[in-house]
Design an enzyme around this catalytic site. Structure first.
Site, mmCIF file in Angstrom:
data_model
loop_
_atom_site.group_PDB
_atom_site.id
_atom_site.type_symbol
_atom_site.label_atom_id
_atom_site.label_comp_id
_atom_site.label_asym_id
_atom_site.label_seq_id
_atom_site.Cartn_x
_atom_site.Cartn_y
_atom_site.Cartn_z
ATOM 1 N N ILE A 57 21.951 64.792 58.260
ATOM 2 C CA ILE A 57 23.107 64.004 58.677
ATOM 3 C C ILE A 57 24.105 64.904 59.401
ATOM 4 O O ILE A 57 24.168 66.106 59.141
ATOM 5 C CB ILE A 57 23.760 63.325 57.448
ATOM 6 N N CYS A 58 24.865 64.312 60.316
ATOM 7 C CA CYS A 58 25.982 64.993 60.976
ATOM 8 C C CYS A 58 27.138 64.006 61.004
ATOM 9 O O CYS A 58 27.258 63.183 60.103
ATOM 10 C CB CYS A 58 25.592 65.500 62.367
ATOM 11 N N ALA A 59 27.974 64.053 62.020
ATOM 12 C CA ALA A 59 29.104 63.128 62.089
ATOM 13 C C ALA A 59 28.663 61.736 62.514
ATOM 14 O O ALA A 59 29.045 60.733 61.904
ATOM 15 C CB ALA A 59 30.179 63.657 63.045
ATOM 16 N N THR A 85 27.933 60.690 58.952
ATOM 17 C CA THR A 85 29.001 60.646 57.952
ATOM 18 C C THR A 85 30.089 59.659 58.353
ATOM 19 O O THR A 85 30.658 58.971 57.495
ATOM 20 C CB THR A 85 29.581 62.051 57.742
#
Length: 98
Positions: A57-59, A85
């Protein structure tokens, strides 16, 4: 590339989650249980990746997608989290903060 939504991520059990955002982004709030291995340094931490399947996961899903493609090419069983996120928070799901 395999992908899941943040809703699907919330339902997953016993699948490690790697957060590839930078440490300051991670510290500002992350999905509970996520382990921070920033994309900028992940090459130095390949030995810290889980043995079996895991999610990344990232932003929003862009950086994590690039990491997933790279790790898939190295033989890892890895899944991208679409929406990242930010999508998790937009759904009203809790974030952990140190």
């Amino acid at each position: 590339m395999k992908s899941i939504t943040v809703q699907q991520l919330r339902e997953r059990v016993d699948i490690p989650l790697i957060d590839v955002r930078e440490t300051d982004e991670y510290a500002a709030g992350h999905v509970p249980g996520a382990v921070n291995l920033p994309m900028s340094t992940i090459g130095e931490h390949l030995d810290e990746l889980p043995e079996g399947p895991f999610d990344v996961i990232c932003a929003m899903g862009g950086r994590s997608a690039r990491v997933v493609e790279t790790l898939e090419a190295r033989g890892h069983d890895v899944t991208n989290v679409d929406g990242g996120t930010n999508g998790w928070a937009a759904e009203g799901y809790p974030l952990d903060r140190p």
